[in-house]
Design an enzyme around this catalytic site. Structure first.
Site, PDB file in Angstrom:
ATOM      1  N   HIS A 158     -36.457  19.637   1.053  1.00 27.91           N
ATOM      2  CA  HIS A 158     -36.632  18.337   1.686  1.00 27.91           C
ATOM      3  C   HIS A 158     -37.244  18.551   3.065  1.00 27.91           C
ATOM      4  O   HIS A 158     -37.254  19.671   3.586  1.00 27.91           O
ATOM      5  CB  HIS A 158     -35.331  17.522   1.740  1.00 27.91           C
ATOM      6  CG  HIS A 158     -34.251  18.141   2.553  1.00 27.91           C
ATOM      7  ND1 HIS A 158     -32.920  17.952   2.300  1.00 27.91           N
ATOM      8  CD2 HIS A 158     -34.274  18.968   3.630  1.00 27.91           C
ATOM      9  CE1 HIS A 158     -32.195  18.610   3.168  1.00 27.91           C
ATOM     10  NE2 HIS A 158     -32.990  19.224   3.984  1.00 27.91           N
ATOM     11  N   ASN A 200     -34.470  23.956   1.152  1.00 25.35           N
ATOM     12  CA  ASN A 200     -33.766  23.021   0.276  1.00 25.35           C
ATOM     13  C   ASN A 200     -34.688  21.963  -0.296  1.00 25.35           C
ATOM     14  O   ASN A 200     -34.235  20.990  -0.912  1.00 25.35           O
ATOM     15  CB  ASN A 200     -32.621  22.348   1.038  1.00 25.35           C
ATOM     16  CG  ASN A 200     -31.526  23.347   1.402  1.00 25.35           C
ATOM     17  OD1 ASN A 200     -31.196  24.235   0.620  1.00 25.35           O
ATOM     18  ND2 ASN A 200     -30.984  23.215   2.607  1.00 25.35           N
ATOM     19  N   CYS A 244     -36.186  12.902   2.930  1.00 23.70           N
ATOM     20  CA  CYS A 244     -37.584  12.654   2.578  1.00 23.70           C
ATOM     21  C   CYS A 244     -38.073  13.819   1.734  1.00 23.70           C
ATOM     22  O   CYS A 244     -37.880  14.979   2.108  1.00 23.70           O
ATOM     23  CB  CYS A 244     -38.422  12.501   3.847  1.00 23.70           C
ATOM     24  SG  CYS A 244     -40.177  12.261   3.557  1.00 23.70           S
TER      25      CYS A 244
END
Length: 422
Positions: free
Chosen positions: A320, A318, A355
């Protein structure tokens, strides 16, 4: 019988037709016992030896015609057949070739036999007898075994906390896959994929009773339950597959997020219908830690580590950062005295934001209860508070960890000082 078989394989040559010529002496008849198969004299007086030599040098005349010496001799086959029956042995030109072939075949067969593993496997040698795992307990619990590899242990010769967390994540995804709900994304169901929705974790609680070592096989059970109107809880129970002892317990909360807008979303009714049939009506394996974490920044932190950046391998599908990576970053700022003298016993993590690949982070840690780390031998368990944040100040993860003295033959030690453990 051997002679008959040999005769079939090696037919005897017919003697040459009789030309009517007669050769002197015994040359045309049977071979004397003093002459071998090659026509040479063997162990005879000098006179006989000279006579044989003379015969070889001066070809005789038969009816006025010179005849070569060998013209009057029988062939080797004729000489042998006149005294010994034809057998398989005396027809072979070289026994060493046959012996070499038999030896080669025997060694090849022995090698193949030795390659077969007839020894029974010990239970502790079975790496993962269930493959990708299986559904148990009426279809509500997913179970998978993992063997602790050499590259998954740390300086303490036990599995790292990151290794254990990766096992939890793997079983969660395989649970969704085994249930037939995997459809793109990272554990997304078909209805979730239609709406670009993915699962994200908001809270994780872990309690570790004992860390496995290299070669141990752990059994991980996982199941899901409802959490409010728009959340899902997933629990794990990790056991030693040999003894059945509980090694670790974990409980987590998950919500849906839109993959495009990166905003949290309610659970659509269509997606709820896909997953609610797998929900278990049971309390969490760990009581919810609702204690509020105090604020932590550069002015209140005891230890700060800056300049942490994700690598490409830290990103999941995904795009991240994988949530397990955050644990390693949090521990980057933990004091070395605690890392060397203690082991992580429990932790609570609250995930605030994701993040991305271009993020730069800071890791902050403070030791709770003003115990400090210089005299850890005076205390039992030690607590720490952690914050992982972006350089611009946005919090990514907040957490609390509890540490206990390392166990060495039933005795704990902190910073080189022995400490009794109840």
């Amino acid at each position: 019988m051997a002679a008959a078989a040999t005769g079939a394989l090696f037919p005897a040559s017919n003697p040459p037709p009789d030309s009517g010529a007669k050769t002197p002496g015994n040359l045309a008849g049977s071979l004397p016992g003093s002459i071998d198969a090659r026509g040479l004299n063997v162990k005879k007086p000098a006179f006989g030896s000279l006579q044989a030599k003379a015969n070889a040098q001066a070809p005789p005349k038969v009816n006025g015609t010179k005849v070569g010496v060998m013209d009057g001799f029988k062939t080797d086959d004729e000489v042998i057949s006149s005294h010994h029956p034809r057998t398989f042995i005396n027809q072979l030109p070289d026994w060493s070739m046959l012996l070499a072939a038999i030896t080669t075949i025997f060694l090849a067969a022995e090698k193949q036999w030795m390659m077969l593993d007839w020894k029974p496997k010990r239970p502790d040698m079975l790496a993962d007898p269930f493959g990708l795992g299986k559904i148990v307990q009426d279809g509500f619990v997913f179970r998978q075994n993992f063997s602790i590899r050499s590259y998954e242990i740390g300086a303490d010769r036990t599995a790292s906390i990151e290794t254990m967390m990766n096992h939890l994540q793997e079983t969660a995804l395989n649970h969704v896959k085994s249930a037939g709900l995997m459809h793109g994304g990272f554990g997304s169901t078909p209805e979730m994929s239609k709406r670009n929705l993915i699962w994200v974790v908001t809270k994780m609680q872990v309690v570790v009773d004992r860390y496995p070592t290299w070669g141990d096989v752990v059994q991980v059970d996982t199941w899901v339950a409802a959490s409010g109107k728009n959340g899902m809880r997933r629990d794990w129970l990790v056991r030693d597959s040999t003894t059945g002892d509980v090694l670790m317990r974990a409980s987590s909360l998950w919500v849906m997020m839109n993959k495009e807008t990166r905003r949290l979303s309610k659970i659509p009714e269509e997606a709820r219908a896909e997953i609610e049939g797998y929900f278990v009506d049971s309390p969490p394996v760990i009581d919810d830690d609702s204690r509020k974490l105090p604020k932590l920044d550069e002015t209140t932190a005891d230890y700060v580590r800056t300049g942490l950046t994700p690598r490409w391998s830290d990103l999941d599908v995904n795009l991240h950062v994988n949530n397990v990576k955050y644990i390693g970053w949090i521990l980057e700022s933990a004091p070395m005295q605690i890392l060397e003298g203690c082991e992580l016993a429990a932790m609570t993590l609250e995930y605030r934001r994701e993040c991305r690949r271009d993020s730069v982070l800071q890791s902050l840690t403070s030791v709770l209860e003003d115990k400090g780390v210089d005299d850890l031998s005076l205390f039992g368990n030690v607590g720490c508070q952690h914050v992982l944040r972006l350089e611009n100040g946005g919090e990514v993860v907040k957490g609390r960890t509890e540490w206990r003295p390392k166990r060495v033959n039933g005795i704990g030690s902190l910073g080189g000082f022995p400490t009794d453990i109840a």
